[in-house]
Design a protein around this motif. Structure first.
Motif, PDB file in Angstrom:
ATOM      1  N   ARG A 184       0.805  -1.225   0.000  1.00  0.00           N
ATOM      2  CA  ARG A 184       0.000   0.000   0.000  1.00  0.00           C
ATOM      3  C   ARG A 184       0.837   1.274   0.000  1.00  0.00           C
ATOM      4  O   ARG A 184       0.364   2.322  -0.429  1.00  0.00           O
ATOM      5  N   PHE A 185       2.067   1.175   0.516  1.00  0.00           N
ATOM      6  CA  PHE A 185       2.898   2.360   0.667  1.00  0.00           C
ATOM      7  C   PHE A 185       4.234   2.171  -0.044  1.00  0.00           C
ATOM      8  O   PHE A 185       4.656   1.043  -0.303  1.00  0.00           O
ATOM      9  N   ASP A 186       4.883   3.295  -0.327  1.00  0.00           N
ATOM     10  CA  ASP A 186       6.184   3.254  -0.988  1.00  0.00           C
ATOM     11  C   ASP A 186       7.341   3.246   0.000  1.00  0.00           C
ATOM     12  O   ASP A 186       8.457   2.850  -0.356  1.00  0.00           O
ATOM     13  N   ALA A 187       7.106   3.700   1.226  1.00  0.00           N
ATOM     14  CA  ALA A 187       8.142   3.712   2.251  1.00  0.00           C
ATOM     15  C   ALA A 187       7.487   3.499   3.611  1.00  0.00           C
ATOM     16  O   ALA A 187       6.389   4.008   3.864  1.00  0.00           O
ATOM     17  N   VAL A 188       8.154   2.747   4.470  1.00  0.00           N
ATOM     18  CA  VAL A 188       7.631   2.432   5.798  1.00  0.00           C
ATOM     19  C   VAL A 188       8.721   2.699   6.823  1.00  0.00           C
ATOM     20  O   VAL A 188       9.869   2.274   6.640  1.00  0.00           O
TER      21      VAL A 188
END
Length: 464
Positions: A184-188
């Protein structure tokens, strides 16, 4: 002569107090607004029944991608072997590969990595083409190229790249968390929890206070505003798809080798390219501990000043030039970037405040010696000082609250006097940072200015 000196001392004390009080008021209001946003967010989540994601909600059979873990190392022979063995024992994920970077002129670190790599194929030693130290970003780029080559040769692409340092204690569940959230995200980014060092309760301990606030209050607010998410360089993961985009925009390599704080800038670059970053405060249901990265931070004054100076140079000074303001990102992002860079502006205010204390003490002494009455403060100055006192008390209470959430009441009590230690380190670091920044402006070479590390004797850490 004494009367003239008293007049001058009074004038210096008065003007210094006024300047510092106005500066503290601006900073205090800024912090209070962030605090208000934090509590509004917390109340909203409480009313909606929202809870932090539980790590057990990410079972191993739902892992869908292959993860690459990057550990750049220069002069890390003392810790890298223990860190790699602990990481191999702790990570719970079916498909991951660790790339440990070293330099050809750092034989001790090479040997330490090679011993572990010979015992477990999940660790691969990657040598930089250049003698060290270069920059951390240069070492990361070397690891990136190795991972890209392996994915092509083996025909198995990586889903995400996880960043860690040679002294990190990883959490067993973090790869599962990244694997799920990178859908869902590009960076965590997960929390960084400095380990409490019994031998350095004040210098190393002040990192506890600062990260408790930064990752307990500031980053959650930043995320709710939709602002760019600066990465900590450890305990974070970036999708390979996004790294490919960044590499394309930078001529082939994703990590900026001219940056002192490539991790912080990387998160802002993700936002600038339209990507999404998320800070996640997840909890391991089995142990009750947060899914976070832990490490010992510098324990001596010199080491802490050097590290803070690098952060200050890269984020507050060079970052202003390098990443700009990105007006199209919205008012929330502009506000957060201003907060990132206000440290260098707050240092003169802090220095003048200490000057005001000295001048005020000299004024008391001079008036006592001369027998003259002390000049009274104006009503406006009294009001200003009262407001600042309230804001300072609130700020210290918030800091203690954030520390208590992670480390318990005793560390929360220490957090209050440790504020003065943090101020001293910031003042010393500002001088070093300014000098380093001037050197960079004159064409100086960016070097990896790292500090010595140590790894905990046991990684059976208590919940925090």
């Amino acid at each position: 002569m004494l009367a003239i000196a008293v007049v001058w001392i009074d004038a210096i004390a008065r003007e210094a107090i006024l300047f510092a009080a106005i500066g503290f008021l601006i900073g205090g209001i800024d912090d209070a607004i962030v605090d208000a946003a934090f509590w509004i967010r917390a109340l909203r989540d409480q009313l909606r029944g929202r809870r932090r994601p539980i790590c057990r909600d990410f079972p191993i059979d739902r892992c869908t991608g292959r993860m690459a873990v990057f550990v750049p190392a220069w002069d890390e022979a003392a810790v890298i072997g223990a860190m790699l063995r602990a990481t191999l024992a702790r990570f719970d994920h079916p498909d991951w590969q660790l790339y440990a970077g070293a330099y050809p002129n750092d034989r001790a670190t090479i040997n330490a990595i090679a011993v572990v790599a010979a015992q477990d194929s999940r660790v691969r030693l990657v040598l930089n083409d250049h003698p060290g130290p270069t920059t951390k970003a240069d070492c990361l780029n070397t690891l990136w190229m190795a991972a890209v080559r392996d994915s092509v040769t083996e025909g198995r692409a990586f889903k995400g790249v996880v960043l860690h340092d040679a002294e990190d204690v990883v959490h067993p569940c973090e790869l599962r968390l990244y694997d799920r959230l990178l859908d869902r995200f590009d960076a965590v980014q997960i929390p960084v929890l400095p380990l409490a060092d019994p031998a350095s309760r004040w210098i190393s301990g002040h990192y506890i206070d600062e990260f408790a606030e930064a990752h307990g209050r500031h980053l959650p607010v930043r995320g709710s505003l939709g602002a760019g998410l600066p990465l900590a360089g450890v305990g974070c993961a970036i999708s390979v798809t996004m790294l490919m985009r960044i590499a394309g925009a930078r001529g082939g390599l994703p990590f900026d080798e001219t940056s002192l704080t490539e991790d912080d800038e990387l998160g802002l670059t993700v936002r600038a390219l339209g990507g999404r970053g998320v800070f996640v405060d997840a909890k391991d249901k089995t142990s009750g501990a947060p899914v976070a990265v832990r490490a010992y931070f510098p324990a001596t004054l010199d080491a802490a000043v050097r590290q803070k100076a690098r952060w200050m140079t890269g984020i507050a000074l060079a970052g202003w030039d390098r990443t700009g303001w990105h007006r199209a990102s919205g008012i929330g992002d502009l506000w957060m970037r201003m907060r990132d860079r206000r440290a260098i502006l707050a240092i003169p205010v802090l220095a003048v405040a200490y000057l005001a204390l000295v001048a005020w003490s000299l004024s008391l002494l001079a008036h006592w010696r001369s027998g003259a009455d002390l000049p009274g403060a104006t009503e406006g100055l009294e009001t200003l000082l009262t407001v600042n006192l309230v804001l300072m008390a609130w700020r210290l209470a918030m800091r203690a609250t954030m520390v208590a959430r992670r480390y318990g009441p005793w560390e929360a009590v220490r957090a209050v006097p440790r504020t003065f230690v943090a101020n001293l380190i910031a003042l010393l670091a500002a001088r070093r940072a300014l000098g380093r920044y001037i050197t960079l402006l004159r064409g100086g070479v960016v070097r990896w200015d790292k500090t010595a590390h140590h790894f905990p004797a046991t990684v059976d850490l208590p919940a925090a």
